[in-house]
Design a protein around this motif. Sequence first.
Motif, short mmCIF file in Angstrom:
data_model
loop_
_atom_site.label_atom_id
_atom_site.label_comp_id
_atom_site.label_asym_id
_atom_site.label_seq_id
_atom_site.Cartn_x
_atom_site.Cartn_y
_atom_site.Cartn_z
N THR A 1 0.71 -1.41 -0.10
CA THR A 1 0.01 0.12 -0.14
C THR A 1 0.88 1.20 0.10
OG1 THR A 1 -1.42 -1.23 1.41
CG2 THR A 1 -2.11 0.96 1.03
N TYR A 2 1.96 1.17 0.65
CA TYR A 2 2.96 2.33 0.86
C TYR A 2 3.59 2.54 -0.70
CZ TYR A 2 6.42 5.57 2.29
OH TYR A 2 7.18 6.54 2.37
N PHE A 3 3.82 1.45 -1.25
CA PHE A 3 4.57 1.42 -2.47
C PHE A 3 3.48 2.08 -3.66
CE2 PHE A 3 7.89 -1.66 -1.78
CZ PHE A 3 8.61 -0.80 -0.97
N LYS A 4 2.40 1.77 -3.35
CA LYS A 4 1.26 2.45 -4.50
C LYS A 4 1.12 4.06 -4.03
CE LYS A 4 -1.05 -0.98 -6.36
NZ LYS A 4 -0.10 -1.09 -7.31
N LEU A 5 1.15 4.34 -2.88
CA LEU A 5 1.60 5.82 -2.68
C LEU A 5 2.47 6.51 -3.17
CD1 LEU A 5 0.96 6.72 1.30
CD2 LEU A 5 -0.59 7.20 -0.36
N LEU A 6 3.41 5.81 -3.25
CA LEU A 6 4.69 6.38 -3.94
C LEU A 6 4.47 6.65 -5.36
CD1 LEU A 6 7.61 4.60 -2.00
CD2 LEU A 6 6.42 6.81 -1.56
N GLY B 1 1.59 -0.34 21.72
CA GLY B 1 0.04 -0.47 21.37
C GLY B 1 -0.19 0.20 19.83
N ILE B 2 0.87 0.68 19.04
CA ILE B 2 0.85 1.18 17.91
C ILE B 2 0.71 0.09 16.90
CG2 ILE B 2 1.61 3.00 16.21
CD1 ILE B 2 3.14 3.71 19.02
N LYS B 3 0.00 -0.08 16.17
CA LYS B 3 -0.32 -1.43 15.13
C LYS B 3 0.45 -0.93 13.88
CE LYS B 3 -4.38 -3.92 16.68
NZ LYS B 3 -5.85 -3.36 16.77
N VAL B 4 1.72 -1.52 13.94
CA VAL B 4 2.33 -1.27 12.56
C VAL B 4 2.43 -2.66 11.90
CG1 VAL B 4 4.66 -0.87 11.65
CG2 VAL B 4 3.69 0.55 13.58
N GLU B 5 1.90 -2.57 10.79
CA GLU B 5 1.74 -3.90 9.74
C GLU B 5 3.02 -4.58 9.48
OE1 GLU B 5 -1.19 -6.16 7.95
OE2 GLU B 5 -1.68 -4.07 8.67
N GLU B 6 4.30 -3.99 9.01
CA GLU B 6 5.31 -4.66 8.76
C GLU B 6 6.34 -3.55 8.47
OE1 GLU B 6 5.04 -6.68 4.92
OE2 GLU B 6 3.97 -5.32 4.01
N ARG B 7 7.59 -4.33 8.30
CA ARG B 7 8.72 -3.41 7.80
C ARG B 7 8.46 -2.71 6.34
NH1 ARG B 7 14.40 -6.79 7.87
NH2 ARG B 7 15.24 -4.70 8.02
N ILE B 8 9.20 -1.63 6.37
CA ILE B 8 9.34 -1.20 5.03
C ILE B 8 10.77 -0.60 4.77
CG2 ILE B 8 8.54 0.41 3.31
CD1 ILE B 8 5.79 0.52 4.75
N THR B 9 11.61 -1.47 4.47
CA THR B 9 13.14 -1.08 4.41
C THR B 9 13.43 -0.11 3.24
OG1 THR B 9 13.89 -2.80 3.09
CG2 THR B 9 13.51 -3.44 5.39
N GLY B 10 14.68 0.53 3.62
CA GLY B 10 15.05 1.53 2.53
C GLY B 10 15.42 0.77 1.40
N ILE B 11 16.08 -0.36 1.61
CA ILE B 11 16.55 -1.05 0.24
C ILE B 11 15.41 -1.46 -0.58
CG2 ILE B 11 16.88 -3.25 1.39
CD1 ILE B 11 19.23 -3.19 -0.64
N ASP B 12 14.24 -2.02 0.19
CA ASP B 12 13.01 -2.73 -0.81
C ASP B 12 12.56 -1.31 -1.37
OD1 ASP B 12 13.44 -4.87 0.04
OD2 ASP B 12 11.85 -5.08 1.71
#
Length: 234
Positions: A15-20, A75-86
């Motif tokens: 979803t983040y990549f779609k934003l980009l 208590g902050i729901k973060v789905e997954e890592r989004i790395t710089g390299i990815d």
Amino acid sequence: MKKYLEKLYKKDKKTYFKLLENDLKHKHKRFIVTVNPETLMNSQSDEELKEILNCNYISLVPDGIAIVKAARKLGIKVEERITGIDTAEHLLKVANEKKYSLYLFGAKKEVINKLIEVIKEKYTNIKILGYSDGYVKNYDKIMESVIKLKPDICMVALGIPLQEKIIYKYFDKFKKGIFIGVGGSFDVLSGSKKRAPKIFIKLNLEWLYRIIKEPKRINRFINNNIKFMFKIKK
Ligand code: UDP
């Protein structure tokens, strides 16, 4: 520190990549900071870095597993890592598909030269507007030339917090573009260093692989990750 964790992007990588992709399509501007324990520990004593992280337009993504776990613990729901390299790899892929332009700044001369060769071979449609290694005397001169080039994507690989500071200093001079500090990604993307094998990444042990490969990282790890974990526990 909690306030920075709260500012992290919380949905999944896709979803983040779609934003980009949307940013690039509509020529929106974005400044991405990939957050790991080192970023947050540095911000404790570095006023400029603190100012950057507090900035309302900054796009913070959870780069390290320790960050994802710390956020969840609070208590902050973060789905997954989004790395710089990815993220860097995805941006290259999209740039190739859509013929976007690129500027690369950072890493050793032989590394950046190799990376340019890799990009020319593998991502033939990318418009490389320019590049520079990261061991120059005058960072400002480089960024001033980047302003004139108006890239769609600008990756800066100078390490934390220098890369974030240099982007921050010049960000308002740009009308469009995705700007991201990518740490050691050029070393990996150029083939100069290997990324951890998939099994390490899957088991969230990429940090361990980097220490095994470069034992001198152990001090950085203790000073940042271990202290960070204690801080979060407290
Ligand atoms: N670097 C640079 N100029 C400097 C210091 C560092 O270009 O003055 C580069 C260095 O060659 C490396 C990157 O910045 O490619 C930092 O990599 P590191 O592995 O330390 O970053 P991490 O991924 O751990 O944040």
